[in-house]
Structures are given as C-alpha cells and as structure tokens.
Design an enzyme around this catalytic site. Structure first.
Site, short mmCIF file in Angstrom:
data_model
loop_
_atom_site.label_atom_id
_atom_site.label_comp_id
_atom_site.label_asym_id
_atom_site.label_seq_id
_atom_site.Cartn_x
_atom_site.Cartn_y
_atom_site.Cartn_z
N GLU A 176 31.06 53.47 40.27
CA GLU A 176 30.11 54.60 40.41
C GLU A 176 29.44 54.62 41.79
O GLU A 176 28.21 54.68 41.89
CB GLU A 176 29.06 54.55 39.30
CG GLU A 176 29.66 54.78 37.93
CD GLU A 176 28.65 54.95 36.80
OE1 GLU A 176 27.44 54.72 37.02
OE2 GLU A 176 29.07 55.33 35.69
N GLU A 295 34.80 54.54 31.46
CA GLU A 295 33.54 54.41 30.70
C GLU A 295 33.36 55.70 29.92
O GLU A 295 33.27 56.77 30.53
CB GLU A 295 32.34 54.20 31.62
CG GLU A 295 32.26 52.82 32.23
CD GLU A 295 30.95 52.58 32.99
OE1 GLU A 295 29.90 53.12 32.59
OE2 GLU A 295 31.01 51.84 33.98
O1 AHR Z 1 27.98 51.11 30.77
C1 AHR Z 1 26.67 51.09 31.21
C2 AHR Z 1 26.49 51.57 32.65
O2 AHR Z 1 26.73 52.95 32.69
C3 AHR Z 1 27.45 51.00 33.65
O3 AHR Z 1 27.00 49.81 34.18
C4 AHR Z 1 27.49 52.05 34.71
O4 AHR Z 1 28.73 52.06 35.38
C5 AHR Z 1 27.22 53.34 33.95
O5 AHR Z 1 26.28 54.10 34.61
#
Ligand code: AHR
Length: 491
Positions: A176, A295
C-alpha cells in the site's frame, strides 16, 4: 415451489471465463493485533507444539485448504527488518513497530513462519519492505530464502539450521505504498522507480520468482487508477501481478446497501484490468498483467471485537463470487487476515479456537471452487440502493473441475424473501446433484462466540428436485448456497 420470486442461472460447459487456480483462495498473516502472537503462536497454550504454534489453530487452517499465505504484512512490513526475525531467538531485538504502535518481539520470523506454513499445507508469499528499506535488503532476503548455499545470505540461513532453501515463489514489492498512513509512503513515480529496480535485483538473484507490485490500496483512493497506471509504466516488464485491496464495513449501512458492496468490488477489478491493459497497449507489450487481490474482507474498524455476523458472511460471500467470476485476471487472492485480526478463525487466550461465520463460505469456495469458471448467466430481480443501481438479488458463480467431473454452483440470495431459482446446465450429460449446502440465520446479527461457537453453521439440505440438465431450488432469504453436481453421478 411456494415462492413467487423467481430467478434463473444458465451455464454452458463451453462458456469458460478462466481458470480458478488454488491461489485464488489464499490468506494473509500479518504481525498485527493477535494474528501472530496469541493467534497462530501461543507457546503457553495447551495445544502448542514444540515451536509454540497452536495445533488447534493449525487444524482449522488445514480444514480451509489455504494454498498460499501472504506474510508478514501489511503495514507492518514497511518498517520491518527481516534480519531481526532470523537466527537465535534469544538474540533477536525488540523493535518499535510504527505501523501498529506496539513493540515487535521477533519471536516469530521468516523461518518459523515457513515451518508453520508447511504444517498447514500452504506456500508462503513474502512481502519485502519498500517503506524504510529497498533494493539491497529485498535482494538479500531472496538470497537468504532461495539459494541453496555458497553465498553469504544462503550460508547464513544454513547456519540458522535450515539446510534446504525455502523456495519462496511469490514476493510482494512493499505494501500500500500509495497510502499516507504507510511508513515510507511514496508518490507513484517514486515507488514505481524503486519497485522496478528492486524487482530487477530480486530476479537477478532468483529468476524463477513472481513479483506483485502495489496498485492502489483501494478503489476509493483519489489517485486510483492513475497510480496503478504510472507504477505499471515503470515496472510492466519486471513484475507479474498488480495488487488490489478492499475492505467493506466502515460506513454505517443498512442491509441492502451493505450486501450490494461486492458490486463495487467487481467494478474495481474491471477498472484495474483496464489500467493494466492501457499500459500493455501503450508499451506495445505482449505480456498480460494479472491481478493479486491480496487483501479483502469485511472490516468494521470501529467494532470492539472482530466477531463476524451472518450479515457479514453474506457480504463476504458476494466478494468471493466477485473474485471467482474474475478468475481470468485475478490469479492470487488473499483473504485478510487468517486468525483473530479480521479473520475466519478466532481464538481465546488459553481457550478454544473456533470458526467464524465467514469461515464457511471461504471453506466451500476453497474446496469446491477450483477449476474452470463458467459464465453464469443470471436473470434475477434487482434493487437500487443509494450507491448502486440494479443490484441483482441473486448472485452466483459456477465452477467446473474437469479432473474430478464436479460442477459447483455458489448462489447468494441477497433478498429477505425466499427465492425460487431455476438452474439450467448445458453440455453435461448425466449431471446429478450430490450435495446441497445452505447457510442462513433467522437473525442477521447472529455470530459464533466462544460460548456458542456453532450458532451460525451451514447445513445439508435434502433435495429431490434435480433432473438431468437442471433443477429448481428454493433458496432461503439472506442465504449462501452451494449446489454440488457430479458429471458422472458419483457422490
Ligand atoms: O490487513 C490490515 C491492514 O489493512 C494491512 O496492514 C494494510 O495493508 C491494510 O490497510
């Protein structure tokens, strides 16, 4: 059929969208909250093995058949020194973790996690730190993990007791990096240049690895999709996947609005594909960029616990359907995260481990959703929510595994009322229904808790409506459903 509401699903053996490989059903373990410490690792727990890993958790992970697990972050990786987590445990430093504002004890690191992943039957997808670090640390990590020996970092691994290389196939180039919350946040050009040079060095160490470059951290980012296009312009020929992330649940939503969220996920994937193909065209490249949705989940950051409801499981199911129906381009999926923190498995300290509501649709998809994804032509009533027009009440995906002869239809009824669904299957002679599973609850807020871990579970439905080439099923209101057919009629 008593329901007046009707819908239809039509599939044809020859109308294949793409292949849903095992990696679509991956997960994610981050050093965050109680995912590692107090989740997979709890040395004082009665079920802990000699390495301190909870075997009750290992059993639940195995039941999910998770093929690939991303590690160690997430935001955590952007401040992580991988060297802190290898070698004798008693010599490892306790470091400030600036991502989650805690202290990282480094009791679990790369080697321990690789051992754990082996126990659960998953391959490891390692993220490298491109927040505070760069090319050298990333290339050294590849050398440490993947070279058999005869060089400084591969010999270091051997001196740590791991003679054989870990053979990590997939690495993520940071996490990210478009987010201002990220340690070492960068502009698209800054990140794109660094990702490109890091990718080159990592592949020079091991040309067989696959690399995931950071796309936007969500469709809602103001820089999406320009960020993605710019990063790909820097990296296109050196990377294999563009990453996508999505969590739903932060806004206050009514049920209809919340259940419509996966429509947004599908649009996000389509737009990310468009960004990839734009760069492909611009570069006159013959290479197709694939997506790593590494994610995704329902996440209510303001909730006091991380326990999921039946309603959450329905949204989660819709997200799964979106991934399956984009299997031509999404080749890696990592549900985030695996234990305790936004997870299908929950543990009590010193107590039991149990399956959350979202565990079950994930398990069904992982078990029965591998193979050729067939285009499911769905005719359904639809509704307009505030943010989405024409949300189909019936959502679905159909997967055919030519090797086993199994055909599975995953169906989601987003409506409160029972739905009569005609399923028409073309091109499968002698296709018989072998199992029908449904998950629903009278109370959409129902959760599985430590005291009542089986409040929301799927059940098998006795059904006799199947005839060759199709059937009609009555789906309960607000339900997740799995229809398993066998081509040869073998149960
Ligand atoms: O999964 C939790 C968090 O969410 C992760 O660390 C990040 O990549 C995202 O913003």
């Amino acid at each position: 059929m008593s329901s007046g509401i009707k819908a239809k699903v039509l599939v044809d053996r020859d109308f294949v969208i793409g292949e849903a490989g095992p990696r679509l059903y991956g997960s994610f373990v981050e050093h965050m909250a109680r995912c590692v410490y107090g989740g997979i690792y709890e040395p004082d727990h009665g079920s802990a093995d000699s390495m301190g890993f909870r075997t009750d958790v290992i059993d639940l992970v195995r039941e999910l058949k998770v093929p690939i697990i991303r590690y160690p972050g997430g935001n955590f990786v952007s401040g992580y020194n991988w060297e802190d987590g290898v070698g004798p445990v008693q010599e490892r430093p306790r470091r400030l973790d600036l991502a989650w504002h805690t202290v990282e004890p480094n009791l679990v690191g790369t080697n321990e996690f690789v051992q754990w992943a082996r126990r659960v039957g998953a391959e490891v997808m390692l993220a490298v730190n491109l927040g505070t670090r760069g090319i050298e640390a990333a290339a050294n990590l590849v050398e440490y993990c993947n070279r058999s020996g005869g060089s400084y970092f591969s010999d270091l691994r051997r001196s740590h007791g791991y003679q054989d290389p870990h053979r990590i196939r997939v690495f993520c180039l940071g996490n990210e990096m478009d987010g201002p919350w990220q340690i070492g946040h960068k502009t698209a050009d800054e990140y794109g240049r660094l990702a490109c040079e890091t990718a080159k060095a990592m592949k020079w160490v091991d040309p067989s690895i696959e690399l995931v470059v950071c796309g936007s951290s969500g469709r809602g980012m103001p820089t999406f999709p320009q960020w993605d296009a710019t990063v790909l312009e820097h990296t296109y020929e050196h990377v294999d996947y563009l990453s996508l992330h999505t969590y739903y649940g932060d806004d206050e939503l009514d049920t209809a609005e919340f259940l419509a969220k996966p429509v947004d996920m599908s649009a996000y994937i389509d737009e990310a594909v468009a960004a990839c193909d734009f760069v492909k065209a611009k570069k006159r490249s013959r290479k197709t960029m694939y997506l790593s949705f590494d994610e995704w989940n329902v996440w209510f950051r303001h909730r006091t616990d991380d326990l999921y409801t039946m309603e959450d499981a329905l949204v989660f199911s819709g997200m799964l359907l979106s991934l399956i129906n984009h299997a031509d381009r999404v080749k890696i999926g990592c549900q985030a995260q695996l234990v305790n923190a936004i997870a299908p498995i929950y543990t009590a300290k010193g107590g039991r481990a149990w399956r959350q509501t979202i565990y079950y649709p994930f398990q069904h998809a992982s078990h029965y959703g591998r193979g050729n994804v067939l285009r499911a032509l769905i005719t359904s009533p639809a509704y307009d929510s505030c943010k989405h027009e024409g949300v189909p009440v019936l959502d679905g995906a159909v997967v055919h595994d030519p090797a086993s002869g199994e055909l599975t239809a995953f169906l989601l009824n987003r409506g409160s009322e029972p739905l009569s669904v005609e399923v028409q299957i073309r091109g499968f002679d002698g296709c018989l229904l072998v199992e029908r599973i449904t998950m629903a609850a009278d109370d959409l807020r129902a959760k599985n808790t430590e005291d009542c871990p089986c409040r929301v579970i799927p059940s098998r439905v006795q059904t006799a409506e199947c005839s060759d080439g199709g059937m009609t099923v009555l789906l309960r209101g607000y339900s997740w459903n799995v229809l398993r057919f066998s081509e040869r009629g073998v149960a």
